[in-house]
Design a protein around this motif. Structure first.
Motif, PDB file in Angstrom:
ATOM      1  N   ASP A 173       1.083   1.345  11.767  1.00  0.00           N
ATOM      2  CA  ASP A 173      -0.274   0.909  12.104  1.00  0.00           C
ATOM      3  C   ASP A 173      -0.885   1.847  13.140  1.00  0.00           C
ATOM      4  O   ASP A 173      -1.940   2.436  12.913  1.00  0.00           O
ATOM      5  CB  ASP A 173      -0.249  -0.518  12.671  1.00  0.00           C
ATOM      6  CG  ASP A 173       0.241  -1.544  11.670  1.00  0.00           C
ATOM      7  OD1 ASP A 173      -0.431  -1.721  10.642  1.00  0.00           O
ATOM      8  OD2 ASP A 173       1.290  -2.167  11.924  1.00  0.00           O
TER       9      ASP A 173
ATOM     10  N   LEU B  18      -9.701   0.201   8.118  1.00  0.00           N
ATOM     11  CA  LEU B  18      -8.762  -0.174   7.059  1.00  0.00           C
ATOM     12  C   LEU B  18      -7.450  -0.719   7.606  1.00  0.00           C
ATOM     13  O   LEU B  18      -6.525  -0.979   6.836  1.00  0.00           O
ATOM     14  CB  LEU B  18      -8.477   1.043   6.161  1.00  0.00           C
ATOM     15  CG  LEU B  18      -9.715   1.654   5.494  1.00  0.00           C
ATOM     16  CD1 LEU B  18      -9.339   2.912   4.726  1.00  0.00           C
ATOM     17  CD2 LEU B  18     -10.385   0.655   4.571  1.00  0.00           C
ATOM     18  N   ASN B  19      -7.357  -0.871   8.920  1.00  0.00           N
ATOM     19  CA  ASN B  19      -6.120  -1.420   9.496  1.00  0.00           C
ATOM     20  C   ASN B  19      -6.470  -2.513  10.504  1.00  0.00           C
ATOM     21  O   ASN B  19      -7.178  -2.262  11.484  1.00  0.00           O
ATOM     22  CB  ASN B  19      -5.315  -0.298  10.159  1.00  0.00           C
ATOM     23  CG  ASN B  19      -4.011  -0.820  10.743  1.00  0.00           C
ATOM     24  OD1 ASN B  19      -3.955  -1.205  11.909  1.00  0.00           O
ATOM     25  ND2 ASN B  19      -2.973  -0.893   9.938  1.00  0.00           N
ATOM     26  N   GLY B  20      -5.968  -3.715  10.239  1.00  0.00           N
ATOM     27  CA  GLY B  20      -6.298  -4.859  11.088  1.00  0.00           C
ATOM     28  C   GLY B  20      -5.644  -4.794  12.454  1.00  0.00           C
ATOM     29  O   GLY B  20      -6.250  -5.174  13.464  1.00  0.00           O
ATOM     30  N   THR B  21      -4.408  -4.300  12.490  1.00  0.00           N
ATOM     31  CA  THR B  21      -3.682  -4.257  13.763  1.00  0.00           C
ATOM     32  C   THR B  21      -4.400  -3.372  14.776  1.00  0.00           C
ATOM     33  O   THR B  21      -4.619  -3.774  15.929  1.00  0.00           O
ATOM     34  CB  THR B  21      -2.245  -3.737  13.517  1.00  0.00           C
ATOM     35  OG1 THR B  21      -1.612  -4.633  12.609  1.00  0.00           O
ATOM     36  CG2 THR B  21      -1.452  -3.641  14.796  1.00  0.00           C
TER      37      THR B  21
ATOM     38  N   TYR C 165       0.089  -9.523  11.727  1.00  0.00           N
ATOM     39  CA  TYR C 165      -0.799  -8.471  11.201  1.00  0.00           C
ATOM     40  C   TYR C 165      -0.066  -7.140  11.050  1.00  0.00           C
ATOM     41  O   TYR C 165      -0.334  -6.368  10.143  1.00  0.00           O
ATOM     42  CB  TYR C 165      -1.995  -8.227  12.138  1.00  0.00           C
ATOM     43  CG  TYR C 165      -2.868  -9.428  12.395  1.00  0.00           C
ATOM     44  CD1 TYR C 165      -2.958 -10.465  11.474  1.00  0.00           C
ATOM     45  CD2 TYR C 165      -3.632  -9.511  13.560  1.00  0.00           C
ATOM     46  CE1 TYR C 165      -3.761 -11.566  11.719  1.00  0.00           C
ATOM     47  CE2 TYR C 165      -4.450 -10.600  13.809  1.00  0.00           C
ATOM     48  CZ  TYR C 165      -4.502 -11.621  12.891  1.00  0.00           C
ATOM     49  OH  TYR C 165      -5.307 -12.698  13.139  1.00  0.00           O
ATOM     50  N   ALA C 166       0.840  -6.862  12.006  1.00  0.00           N
ATOM     51  CA  ALA C 166       1.428  -5.522  12.082  1.00  0.00           C
ATOM     52  C   ALA C 166       2.492  -5.321  11.002  1.00  0.00           C
ATOM     53  O   ALA C 166       3.089  -6.276  10.506  1.00  0.00           O
ATOM     54  CB  ALA C 166       2.039  -5.310  13.463  1.00  0.00           C
ATOM     55  N   GLU C 167       2.731  -4.063  10.657  1.00  0.00           N
ATOM     56  CA  GLU C 167       3.831  -3.706   9.771  1.00  0.00           C
ATOM     57  C   GLU C 167       5.153  -4.001  10.468  1.00  0.00           C
ATOM     58  O   GLU C 167       5.207  -4.123  11.697  1.00  0.00           O
ATOM     59  CB  GLU C 167       3.763  -2.214   9.432  1.00  0.00           C
ATOM     60  CG  GLU C 167       2.504  -1.807   8.700  1.00  0.00           C
ATOM     61  CD  GLU C 167       2.366  -2.509   7.366  1.00  0.00           C
ATOM     62  OE1 GLU C 167       3.179  -2.287   6.471  1.00  0.00           O
ATOM     63  OE2 GLU C 167       1.429  -3.333   7.230  1.00  0.00           O
TER      64      GLU C 167
ATOM     65  N   ASP D  87      -0.640   3.615   7.976  1.00  0.00           N
ATOM     66  CA  ASP D  87      -1.072   2.534   7.081  1.00  0.00           C
ATOM     67  C   ASP D  87      -2.510   2.794   6.598  1.00  0.00           C
ATOM     68  O   ASP D  87      -2.803   2.685   5.397  1.00  0.00           O
ATOM     69  CB  ASP D  87      -0.969   1.195   7.829  1.00  0.00           C
ATOM     70  CG  ASP D  87      -1.439   0.025   7.001  1.00  0.00           C
ATOM     71  OD1 ASP D  87      -0.703  -0.417   6.109  1.00  0.00           O
ATOM     72  OD2 ASP D  87      -2.571  -0.448   7.250  1.00  0.00           O
TER      73      ASP D  87
ATOM     74  N   LYS E  40       0.809  -1.234   0.000  1.00  0.00           N
ATOM     75  CA  LYS E  40       0.000   0.000   0.000  1.00  0.00           C
ATOM     76  C   LYS E  40       0.834   1.272   0.000  1.00  0.00           C
ATOM     77  O   LYS E  40       0.446   2.281  -0.573  1.00  0.00           O
ATOM     78  CB  LYS E  40      -1.002   0.008   1.159  1.00  0.00           C
ATOM     79  CG  LYS E  40      -0.427  -0.328   2.513  1.00  0.00           C
ATOM     80  CD  LYS E  40      -0.520  -1.796   2.787  1.00  0.00           C
ATOM     81  CE  LYS E  40       0.501  -2.188   3.845  1.00  0.00           C
ATOM     82  NZ  LYS E  40       0.023  -3.125   4.798  1.00  0.00           N
TER      83      LYS E  40
ATOM     84  N   GLY F 206      -8.547  -8.231   7.182  1.00  0.00           N
ATOM     85  CA  GLY F 206      -7.794  -7.113   6.609  1.00  0.00           C
ATOM     86  C   GLY F 206      -6.296  -7.298   6.618  1.00  0.00           C
ATOM     87  O   GLY F 206      -5.564  -6.461   6.097  1.00  0.00           O
ATOM     88  N   ALA F 207      -5.810  -8.360   7.237  1.00  0.00           N
ATOM     89  CA  ALA F 207      -4.362  -8.594   7.299  1.00  0.00           C
ATOM     90  C   ALA F 207      -4.152 -10.085   7.495  1.00  0.00           C
ATOM     91  O   ALA F 207      -5.099 -10.836   7.738  1.00  0.00           O
ATOM     92  CB  ALA F 207      -3.745  -7.801   8.456  1.00  0.00           C
TER      93      ALA F 207
ATOM     94  N   LYS G 263      -4.040   3.544   2.665  1.00  0.00           N
ATOM     95  CA  LYS G 263      -5.176   2.829   2.074  1.00  0.00           C
ATOM     96  C   LYS G 263      -6.312   3.804   1.736  1.00  0.00           C
ATOM     97  O   LYS G 263      -6.995   3.656   0.713  1.00  0.00           O
ATOM     98  CB  LYS G 263      -5.652   1.746   3.042  1.00  0.00           C
ATOM     99  CG  LYS G 263      -4.603   0.641   3.218  1.00  0.00           C
ATOM    100  CD  LYS G 263      -4.878  -0.204   4.440  1.00  0.00           C
ATOM    101  CE  LYS G 263      -3.901  -1.354   4.590  1.00  0.00           C
ATOM    102  NZ  LYS G 263      -4.007  -2.046   5.875  1.00  0.00           N
TER     103      LYS G 263
HETATM  104  N1  HSE Z   1      -0.413  -3.891   9.013  1.00  0.00           N
HETATM  105  C1  HSE Z   1      -1.530  -3.968   8.155  1.00  0.00           C
HETATM  106  C2  HSE Z   1      -2.804  -4.074   9.020  1.00  0.00           C
HETATM  107  C3  HSE Z   1      -1.402  -5.155   7.256  1.00  0.00           C
HETATM  108  O1  HSE Z   1      -2.674  -4.318  10.217  1.00  0.00           O
HETATM  109  O2  HSE Z   1      -3.892  -3.880   8.498  1.00  0.00           O
HETATM  110  C4  HSE Z   1      -2.396  -5.215   6.142  1.00  0.00           C
HETATM  111  O3  HSE Z   1      -2.302  -4.124   5.289  1.00  0.00           O
END
Ligand code: HSE
Length: 398
Positions: free
Chosen positions: A191, A153-156, A183-185, A196, A100, A295-296, A200
């Motif tokens: 995040d 839009l962020n799973g974390t 999940y995290a960057e 992030d 992204k 989402g992740a 998106k």
């Molecule tokens: N770090 C991002 C999230 C991964 O937690 O959504 C998916 O893009």
């Protein structure tokens, strides 16, 4: 047989190799021909990997193999990911990506390059992980003027907020689990600070409104300041706290921002918990559509990237490049957008009534109160906060 290459062997790269192998026949049917994994570009040795024979460290090997038709860039970041994407396109290969940051910052340029060189540039996995989101937005809703896109839009961060709210877990503890789950960057600052989600939001805005916004111009706040007291007070008032990315078309231009919001418990987004993401799209003909899913995570994101690989192979004679809009426009200042606000404050009910007539404070276990304001823009709100010793303020999703 057509070959594809995977650039990067992290969470998504590993998941992609597995999904491509698991669903080989189904993906071949989608692509219209058999596809074979040619190479995986790595930076380290993986002597025990089932794909150890495919690992290469030099991108030039992939670049110069004429049988490689599609390159899946899942490295992340901009440096090598940008360079390899450009070189792949220049070498006549389609590029698919879940990156992204790269799509938000350089997607329009790479898309133009792909068009020029007659290859596809696809990035379904860059927003919403495994949710089929960008194709529905661009294709299935083609008959709509898109007026607004907004969502989780962020799973974390959604995982952290859910764990804090429903299981009383501490922020740092929940973040650690999100990292362990993949999940995290790499740097979770992206995040938790909303960066992030901002990238998106930029991609969604670009595809929706035909204007290529720079993520730098989209004001973003994350969840680091969200306190357990906010979750407690929100719940007492019938709301939950969610980090939302929002982009809307107005008469004056496009407005886009990322902020924590209070979402009414009756709203569909309030029940989107854990790593799940959801994106609402408001279209002129369809009304509001909400797309929801993981989402992740390795396999959900790989699901989107693998389908892009198959699509790129199927459309070799008819390259697919979504329109990320024309660069140059700035979004409107989000601070001027009026909304109702939730305020957490340390004061008695008289002070609340004096500064915010009609507001009804509820008191929580910390002795602080929470209340909702009338419609205000951010400057109007901030002028009043000192009078109530305001400690936090978040927009309320209408
Ligand atoms: N770090 C991002 C999230 C991964 O937690 O959504 C998916 O893009």
């Amino acid at each position: 047989m057509i070959k594809y290459a995977i650039l990067g062997f992290g969470v998504v790269g590993g998941g992609l190799a597995e999904v491509m192998a698991d669903q080989r026949e189904k993906l071949a049917a989608a692509a219209g021909e058999e596809m074979e994994l040619g190479y995986i570009l790595v930076r380290h040795d993986y002597p025990d990997s089932p794909w150890r024979d495919k690992l290469v460290r030099d991108f030039a090997v992939i670049e110069h193999d004429p049988d490689v038709a599609v390159v899946a860039e899942v490295i992340g970041g901009v440096g090598p990911a940008y360079e390899y994407s450009r070189r792949a396109i220049l070498a006549g290969k389609s590029v698919v990506s879940s990156n992204k940051q790269l799509v938000a910052e350089h997607g329009a340029e790479l898309a133009a390059l792909a068009r020029e060189h007659g290859v596809s540039y696809l990035f379904e996995g860059s927003v919403g992980g495994g949710i089929p989101l960008l194709r529905p937005l661009c294709r299935c809703l083609a008959a709509n003027r898109i007026d607004e896109v907004y969502g989780i839009l962020n799973g974390t961060t959604n995982y952290i907020l859910t764990a804090m709210d429903q299981r009383g877990r501490a922020y740092a503890d929940a973040l650690r689990t999100a990292q362990e789950l993949g999940y995290a960057e790499a740097d979770p600052t992206a995040d938790v600070e909303g960066i992030d989600a901002c990238r998106k939001t930029a991609i969604l805005a670009d595809l929706s409104f035909g204007r290529n916004l720079s993520p730098e111009d989209i004001p973003s706040r994350g969840i680091t300041a969200v306190a357990p007291a906010d979750l407690e007070l929100a719940r007492a008032m019938g709301y939950t706290v969610k980090l939302l990315g929002r982009a809307a078309r107005t008469e004056e231009g496009v407005c886009a921002f990322v902020e924590p919001h209070l979402v009414p418990e009756s709203h569909i987004l309030a029940s989107v918990n854990g790593v799940m993401n959801a994106c609402a799209i408001r279209g002129s003909a369809v009304g509001e559509v909400v797309l929801c899913g993981p989402g992740a995570g390795a396999h959900p994101t790989a699901s989107a990237v693998a389908a892009d690989i198959a699509d790129a192979v199927r459309h070799r004679a008819d390259p697919q490049v979504p329109d990320l809009g024309t660069p140059g426009d700035k979004p409107l200042p989000a601070d001027e957008l009026c909304s109702r606000w939730y305020v957490r404050a340390k004061c008695g009910p008289e002070a609340v009534s004096a500064a915010f007539p009609g507001a009804e404070p509820v008191y929580g276990s910390t002795g602080e109160c929470g209340f909702l304001t009338a419609m205000l823009d951010r400057r109007q709100l901030e002028k009043k906060l000192a009078a109530v010793d305001g400690r936090a303020a978040y927009r309320v999703l209408a």
